[in-house]
Design a protein around this motif. Sequence first.
Motif, mmCIF file in Angstrom:
data_model
loop_
_atom_site.group_PDB
_atom_site.id
_atom_site.type_symbol
_atom_site.label_atom_id
_atom_site.label_comp_id
_atom_site.label_asym_id
_atom_site.label_seq_id
_atom_site.Cartn_x
_atom_site.Cartn_y
_atom_site.Cartn_z
ATOM 1 N N GLY A 11 0.796 -1.215 0.000
ATOM 2 C CA GLY A 11 0.000 0.000 0.000
ATOM 3 C C GLY A 11 0.834 1.273 0.000
ATOM 4 N N VAL A 12 0.123 2.403 0.065
ATOM 5 C CA VAL A 12 0.790 3.702 0.059
ATOM 6 C C VAL A 12 1.626 3.883 1.324
ATOM 7 N N GLY A 13 1.095 3.437 2.478
ATOM 8 C CA GLY A 13 1.857 3.535 3.717
ATOM 9 C C GLY A 13 3.149 2.754 3.641
ATOM 10 N N GLY A 14 3.088 1.585 3.017
ATOM 11 C CA GLY A 14 4.281 0.770 2.879
ATOM 12 C C GLY A 14 5.315 1.415 1.978
ATOM 13 N N SER A 15 4.859 2.085 0.910
ATOM 14 C CA SER A 15 5.803 2.736 0.003
ATOM 15 C C SER A 15 6.465 3.930 0.686
ATOM 16 N N LYS A 16 5.707 4.681 1.462
ATOM 17 C CA LYS A 16 6.292 5.813 2.197
ATOM 18 C C LYS A 16 7.293 5.328 3.243
ATOM 19 N N PHE A 17 6.948 4.247 3.915
ATOM 20 C CA PHE A 17 7.842 3.702 4.925
ATOM 21 C C PHE A 17 9.137 3.198 4.281
ATOM 22 N N VAL A 67 5.460 1.000 -4.589
ATOM 23 C CA VAL A 67 6.810 0.984 -4.032
ATOM 24 C C VAL A 67 7.835 1.382 -5.083
ATOM 25 N N VAL A 68 7.716 0.820 -6.288
ATOM 26 C CA VAL A 68 8.660 1.136 -7.366
ATOM 27 C C VAL A 68 8.618 2.630 -7.688
ATOM 28 N N TYR A 69 7.428 3.174 -7.890
ATOM 29 C CA TYR A 69 7.298 4.582 -8.253
ATOM 30 C C TYR A 69 7.815 5.495 -7.143
ATOM 31 N N ALA A 70 7.538 5.136 -5.889
ATOM 32 C CA ALA A 70 7.997 5.966 -4.772
ATOM 33 C C ALA A 70 9.516 5.995 -4.703
ATOM 34 N N LEU A 71 10.152 4.825 -4.798
ATOM 35 C CA LEU A 71 11.612 4.755 -4.738
ATOM 36 C C LEU A 71 12.247 5.451 -5.944
ATOM 37 N N ALA A 72 11.553 5.416 -7.076
ATOM 38 C CA ALA A 72 12.069 6.069 -8.287
ATOM 39 C C ALA A 72 11.827 7.571 -8.270
ATOM 40 N N GLY A 73 10.961 8.040 -7.363
ATOM 41 C CA GLY A 73 10.656 9.463 -7.297
ATOM 42 C C GLY A 73 9.710 9.939 -8.374
ATOM 43 N N VAL A 74 8.913 9.017 -8.932
ATOM 44 C CA VAL A 74 7.991 9.389 -10.010
ATOM 45 C C VAL A 74 6.535 9.180 -9.597
ATOM 46 N N ASN A 75 6.292 8.942 -8.309
ATOM 47 C CA ASN A 75 4.927 8.693 -7.844
ATOM 48 C C ASN A 75 4.146 9.987 -7.687
ATOM 49 N N ASP A 76 2.839 9.884 -7.857
ATOM 50 C CA ASP A 76 1.945 11.032 -7.684
ATOM 51 C C ASP A 76 1.627 11.163 -6.200
ATOM 52 N N THR A 77 2.280 12.075 -5.527
ATOM 53 C CA THR A 77 2.097 12.221 -4.083
ATOM 54 C C THR A 77 0.774 12.894 -3.739
ATOM 55 N N GLN A 78 0.151 13.571 -4.700
ATOM 56 C CA GLN A 78 -1.129 14.221 -4.439
ATOM 57 C C GLN A 78 -2.262 13.197 -4.397
ATOM 58 N N ARG A 79 -2.334 12.353 -5.417
ATOM 59 C CA ARG A 79 -3.375 11.325 -5.450
ATOM 60 C C ARG A 79 -3.039 10.157 -4.522
ATOM 61 N N GLY A 80 -1.726 9.924 -4.341
ATOM 62 C CA GLY A 80 -1.322 8.811 -3.489
ATOM 63 C C GLY A 80 -1.091 7.530 -4.253
#
Length: 322
Positions: free
Chosen positions: A13-19, A59-72
């Motif tokens: 989930g989103v919480g896991g990607s942020k963590f 997780v991939v998008y978050a670590l790559a820095g390409v995730n949409d942080t607004q929509r989550g």
Amino acid sequence: MSSALRVVVLAGGVGGSKFTLGVREALRRRDAGEPTVVINTGDDLWLSGVRLQPDVDSVVYALAGVNDTQRGWGRTGDTERVNHQLQAWGAGWPWFTLGDLDLGTHLARTGWLRDGLAPTDVLARMSQRWPLGARLLPMTDSEVDTWVVLEDGSRLHFQEWWTRHRATLVPVAFENPGISAARPAPGVAEAIETADIVLIAPSNPVVSIGPILAVPGVRDALRSTSASVVGVSPIIGGRVVRGMADVCLTAIGVETTSTGVAAHYGARMSDGLLDAWLLAEEDAASAAIVEGLGIHPVVAPLWMTDVDATAAIVEAALDAGA
């Protein structure tokens, strides 16, 4: 140079990607190597002929820095031209948006799967596109999608229940058909068994962490590893941080409190999973209850407001594991 620290994270989930971002940052500050992240694949699905892995991609998008942080979820700056065409053709789910960039990921994944690659191999190939700073593993190579059983006995896919109905339909159970015959993906059990510390992310305990733990062999690896197993509470002040985890917890008879989730995971000394548990400052009064469960309580700020704050949470978890 500091010696490498073998850290394994169970996340979804989103919480896991942020963590996971916080784990990578904390280990970088210690010059302690890269973590291994075991990702939930229980909410995967086939849609319009392509295989979607929402938690993997988060997780991939978050670590790559390409995730949409607004929509989550999804890719930043994405468009939806293909999605509009699918709806015009009456294909797919009109309430489940597939971004164009995101769809490129799904098409690549599906093609590799059709070519005979296992999900583990697909994720390894995906990880080569960006410098992720982590080793990513799916929980299993088997398809074990999550289905929700409702009060009237009907069943629907987790994504329909979660995304379309926003968890408003009362669930009585969550099922992962075929999971009893599944096996941990290559490298998962070995990573846990040889870890220095295992971190359970503050993800949804039922539908994000639950499927990982339900894969035969994962619980045994957690119970037998010489590593410390440290969990981070997804509940702060009696409330879920994100999503509808409270509905999921209620369905399986677990109260929506930090101590309730800690008891759900259980103490390793009592055939459970945890050696230590991070509680939010808002729940400090419950530390004695956690200790009574046979789990070492650690009170710390748990709001993942940014990478620095999350890295501080991870630092506290690593210290607890030491």
